[in-house]
Design a protein around this motif. Structure first.
Motif, PDB file in Angstrom:
ATOM      1  N   SER A   1       0.839  -1.196   0.000  1.00  0.00           N
ATOM      2  CA  SER A   1       0.000   0.000   0.000  1.00  0.00           C
ATOM      3  C   SER A   1       0.877   1.249   0.000  1.00  0.00           C
ATOM      4  O   SER A   1       2.049   1.208   0.379  1.00  0.00           O
ATOM      5  CB  SER A   1      -0.905   0.009   1.235  1.00  0.00           C
ATOM      6  OG  SER A   1      -1.800  -1.077   1.206  1.00  0.00           O
ATOM      7  N   VAL A   2       0.302   2.361  -0.426  1.00  0.00           N
ATOM      8  CA  VAL A   2       1.010   3.637  -0.382  1.00  0.00           C
ATOM      9  C   VAL A   2       0.560   4.385   0.865  1.00  0.00           C
ATOM     10  O   VAL A   2      -0.636   4.604   1.076  1.00  0.00           O
ATOM     11  CB  VAL A   2       0.740   4.479  -1.639  1.00  0.00           C
ATOM     12  CG1 VAL A   2       1.469   5.817  -1.542  1.00  0.00           C
ATOM     13  CG2 VAL A   2       1.199   3.738  -2.886  1.00  0.00           C
ATOM     14  N   ILE A   3       1.527   4.754   1.687  1.00  0.00           N
ATOM     15  CA  ILE A   3       1.272   5.451   2.945  1.00  0.00           C
ATOM     16  C   ILE A   3       1.686   6.908   2.777  1.00  0.00           C
ATOM     17  O   ILE A   3       2.821   7.197   2.379  1.00  0.00           O
ATOM     18  CB  ILE A   3       2.085   4.830   4.103  1.00  0.00           C
ATOM     19  CG1 ILE A   3       1.997   3.299   4.091  1.00  0.00           C
ATOM     20  CG2 ILE A   3       1.654   5.425   5.432  1.00  0.00           C
ATOM     21  CD1 ILE A   3       0.631   2.731   4.278  1.00  0.00           C
TER      22      ILE A   3
ATOM     23  N   GLY B   1       5.342  -2.786   9.353  1.00  0.00           N
ATOM     24  CA  GLY B   1       5.240  -3.548   8.118  1.00  0.00           C
ATOM     25  C   GLY B   1       5.028  -2.754   6.853  1.00  0.00           C
ATOM     26  O   GLY B   1       4.980  -3.328   5.761  1.00  0.00           O
ATOM     27  N   THR B   2       4.896  -1.434   6.938  1.00  0.00           N
ATOM     28  CA  THR B   2       4.718  -0.640   5.722  1.00  0.00           C
ATOM     29  C   THR B   2       6.067  -0.457   5.026  1.00  0.00           C
ATOM     30  O   THR B   2       7.106  -0.381   5.681  1.00  0.00           O
ATOM     31  CB  THR B   2       4.102   0.734   6.040  1.00  0.00           C
ATOM     32  OG1 THR B   2       5.007   1.491   6.839  1.00  0.00           O
ATOM     33  CG2 THR B   2       2.784   0.570   6.779  1.00  0.00           C
ATOM     34  N   ARG B   3       6.036  -0.381   3.691  1.00  0.00           N
ATOM     35  CA  ARG B   3       7.274  -0.269   2.931  1.00  0.00           C
ATOM     36  C   ARG B   3       7.245   0.836   1.877  1.00  0.00           C
ATOM     37  O   ARG B   3       8.277   1.157   1.298  1.00  0.00           O
ATOM     38  CB  ARG B   3       7.590  -1.610   2.251  1.00  0.00           C
ATOM     39  CG  ARG B   3       7.955  -2.723   3.238  1.00  0.00           C
ATOM     40  CD  ARG B   3       9.247  -2.402   3.958  1.00  0.00           C
ATOM     41  NE  ARG B   3       9.664  -3.427   4.904  1.00  0.00           N
ATOM     42  CZ  ARG B   3       9.320  -3.443   6.196  1.00  0.00           C
ATOM     43  NH1 ARG B   3       8.535  -2.485   6.693  1.00  0.00           N
ATOM     44  NH2 ARG B   3       9.748  -4.399   6.992  1.00  0.00           N
ATOM     45  N   ARG B   4       6.095   1.397   1.589  1.00  0.00           N
ATOM     46  CA  ARG B   4       5.989   2.496   0.626  1.00  0.00           C
ATOM     47  C   ARG B   4       5.451   3.712   1.375  1.00  0.00           C
ATOM     48  O   ARG B   4       4.248   3.887   1.521  1.00  0.00           O
ATOM     49  CB  ARG B   4       5.051   2.132  -0.519  1.00  0.00           C
ATOM     50  CG  ARG B   4       5.532   0.977  -1.398  1.00  0.00           C
ATOM     51  CD  ARG B   4       4.446   0.592  -2.381  1.00  0.00           C
ATOM     52  NE  ARG B   4       4.893  -0.409  -3.339  1.00  0.00           N
ATOM     53  CZ  ARG B   4       4.092  -0.995  -4.221  1.00  0.00           C
ATOM     54  NH1 ARG B   4       2.803  -0.676  -4.264  1.00  0.00           N
ATOM     55  NH2 ARG B   4       4.566  -1.893  -5.063  1.00  0.00           N
TER      56      ARG B   4
ATOM     57  N   ARG C   1      10.579   1.802   0.010  1.00  0.00           N
ATOM     58  CA  ARG C   1      10.616   3.062  -0.731  1.00  0.00           C
ATOM     59  C   ARG C   1      10.057   4.141   0.191  1.00  0.00           C
ATOM     60  O   ARG C   1       8.848   4.332   0.299  1.00  0.00           O
ATOM     61  CB  ARG C   1       9.824   2.951  -2.035  1.00  0.00           C
ATOM     62  CG  ARG C   1      10.434   1.942  -2.997  1.00  0.00           C
ATOM     63  CD  ARG C   1       9.802   1.973  -4.371  1.00  0.00           C
ATOM     64  NE  ARG C   1       9.967   3.244  -5.060  1.00  0.00           N
ATOM     65  CZ  ARG C   1      11.090   3.647  -5.642  1.00  0.00           C
ATOM     66  NH1 ARG C   1      12.163   2.890  -5.587  1.00  0.00           N
ATOM     67  NH2 ARG C   1      11.144   4.801  -6.267  1.00  0.00           N
ATOM     68  N   ILE C   2      10.967   4.807   0.859  1.00  0.00           N
ATOM     69  CA  ILE C   2      10.614   5.856   1.815  1.00  0.00           C
ATOM     70  C   ILE C   2      11.137   7.166   1.248  1.00  0.00           C
ATOM     71  O   ILE C   2      12.347   7.349   1.097  1.00  0.00           O
ATOM     72  CB  ILE C   2      11.221   5.563   3.197  1.00  0.00           C
ATOM     73  CG1 ILE C   2      10.691   4.219   3.712  1.00  0.00           C
ATOM     74  CG2 ILE C   2      10.906   6.682   4.180  1.00  0.00           C
ATOM     75  CD1 ILE C   2      11.413   3.687   4.912  1.00  0.00           C
ATOM     76  N   VAL C   3      10.238   8.065   0.911  1.00  0.00           N
ATOM     77  CA  VAL C   3      10.651   9.245   0.159  1.00  0.00           C
ATOM     78  C   VAL C   3      10.078  10.528   0.744  1.00  0.00           C
ATOM     79  O   VAL C   3       9.013  10.538   1.368  1.00  0.00           O
ATOM     80  CB  VAL C   3      10.232   9.137  -1.321  1.00  0.00           C
ATOM     81  CG1 VAL C   3      10.922   7.973  -1.996  1.00  0.00           C
ATOM     82  CG2 VAL C   3       8.729   9.016  -1.449  1.00  0.00           C
ATOM     83  N   TYR C   4      10.815  11.581   0.509  1.00  0.00           N
ATOM     84  CA  TYR C   4      10.366  12.936   0.822  1.00  0.00           C
ATOM     85  C   TYR C   4       9.693  13.512  -0.421  1.00  0.00           C
ATOM     86  O   TYR C   4      10.216  13.386  -1.539  1.00  0.00           O
ATOM     87  CB  TYR C   4      11.567  13.795   1.211  1.00  0.00           C
ATOM     88  CG  TYR C   4      11.294  15.283   1.170  1.00  0.00           C
ATOM     89  CD1 TYR C   4      10.567  15.902   2.177  1.00  0.00           C
ATOM     90  CD2 TYR C   4      11.755  16.062   0.105  1.00  0.00           C
ATOM     91  CE1 TYR C   4      10.305  17.258   2.135  1.00  0.00           C
ATOM     92  CE2 TYR C   4      11.505  17.421   0.055  1.00  0.00           C
ATOM     93  CZ  TYR C   4      10.775  18.017   1.075  1.00  0.00           C
ATOM     94  OH  TYR C   4      10.513  19.360   1.025  1.00  0.00           O
ATOM     95  N   VAL C   5       8.545  14.144  -0.241  1.00  0.00           N
ATOM     96  CA  VAL C   5       7.819  14.748  -1.363  1.00  0.00           C
ATOM     97  C   VAL C   5       7.772  16.261  -1.164  1.00  0.00           C
ATOM     98  O   VAL C   5       7.193  16.749  -0.188  1.00  0.00           O
ATOM     99  CB  VAL C   5       6.380  14.201  -1.469  1.00  0.00           C
ATOM    100  CG1 VAL C   5       5.675  14.811  -2.679  1.00  0.00           C
ATOM    101  CG2 VAL C   5       6.387  12.687  -1.568  1.00  0.00           C
TER     102      VAL C   5
END
Length: 312
Positions: free
Chosen positions: A170-172, A219-222, A279-283
């Motif tokens: 999922s996208v968090i 458990g989140t990865r995105r 995939r942990i990103v700054y937006v």
């Protein structure tokens, strides 16, 4: 307007493409054959809250009354801080998951609602626990506790293995920081008695990093963490700190940019120390929004009388 949605939402949708290794951009997102988004889960403040604060009668940070919702289904307020949908809804709709993202506090969540994602955001919240206290709303840690409840509900509906898949794919979205900067630091000035701006932004980033780490451990990865917007340019802050001409409150904008640079670096550091599948990103939303403010006619009809009102 250019396109179907406001520029910032379009930017976020483009980001989802990049996030999932896609190379195409169309009005309706088409995911790569080997990629899927089973759910969208959102944490944050009023920008993305879809109705979690409706029953908190102690808080002034509510929006379940007119004129909110006048362009929503039936013209009724739902607790969204908007005349219609909020970015949470637009994202799940464009991804083809569902039309609206329900609040976790909704009284009648269905199993399908749980499987495809919910919104935990609450208007008035910040990374700083004091921000939530000033708005008389639960702190950000409460959203994390409710997320843990949600995971248990997922397990009952989908089983352990499917739950792991949903969490990992999922996208968090994490959408916070405006209330900390605008309300707690520059308006109430409570934290300005304790910290200068560099120290306070360090404090905010520390809490943001802890929150992202907790999401990862569950458990989140995105995970997409949005930076602060040019908060000094919203109508209320122009009134408070923009002078007689109501220019942008530049001290707030400078604080937002400083926070963003530190948040981006912190997320890069965290990402380098976790599994490569994450995939942990700054937006960055600061500069896309600033461009809308500085060049409004490029994004649609500019109505000055609306822009000068301070309903936020």
């Amino acid at each position: 307007m250019k396109g179907r949605y406001p520029s910032t939402v379009s930017f976020l949708l483009f980001f989802v493409h990049v996030f999932l290794w896609s190379s195409t951009t169309e009005a309706r997102i088409k995911l790569p054959a080997n990629k899927t988004v089973p759910a969208v889960i959102i944490f944050g403040d009023s920008i993305v809250d879809t109705g979690n604060n409706n029953n908190n009668l102690l808080s002034p940070a509510r929006s379940n009354f007119p004129p909110y919702g006048r362009d929503f289904r039936g013209g009724k307020p739902t607790g969204r801080y908007s005349n219609g949908k909020v970015p949470s809804d637009l994202l799940v709709d464009e991804l083809g998951i569902k039309e609206l993202l329900p609040p976790y506090a909704a009284p009648k969540l269905t199993p399908q609602d749980v499987l495809t994602g919910v919104c935990f955001a609450v208007g008035g919240v910040g990374y700083d626990p004091l921000t939530s206290k000033l708005a008389a709303v639960p702190p950000l840690t409460d959203q994390l506790e409710k997320f843990k409840e949600y995971i248990e509900k997922l397990k009952v509906i989908a089983g352990e293995e499917r739950t792991k898949f949903i969490l990992a794919n999922s996208v968090i979205f994490v959408v916070l920081s405006s209330n900390d900067i605008a309300n707690t630091y520059f308006t109430a000035r409570v934290r300005s008695l304790q910290y200068d701006v560099p120290a306070y932004t360090d404090f905010m980033v520390s809490h943001a990093s802890e929150f992202v780490k907790a999401l990862f451990e569950l458990g989140t990865r995105r995970i997409a963490v949005l930076g602060a917007p040019p908060i000094g340019c919203v109508p209320s802050q122009r009134t408070l700190g923009g002078g007689i001409e109501r220019n942008c409150y530049e001290q707030e904008n400078e604080a937002a940019k400083l926070f963003n640079s530190k948040l981006s670096a912190s997320l890069d550091s965290f990402k380098s120390n976790v599994s490569p599948d994450a995939r942990i990103v700054y937006v960055d939303i600061y500069y896309p929004l600033l461009d809308i403010i500085q060049n409004p006619t490029q994004y649609g009809k500019f109505v000055r009388s609306i822009c000068l009102k301070s309903f936020d």
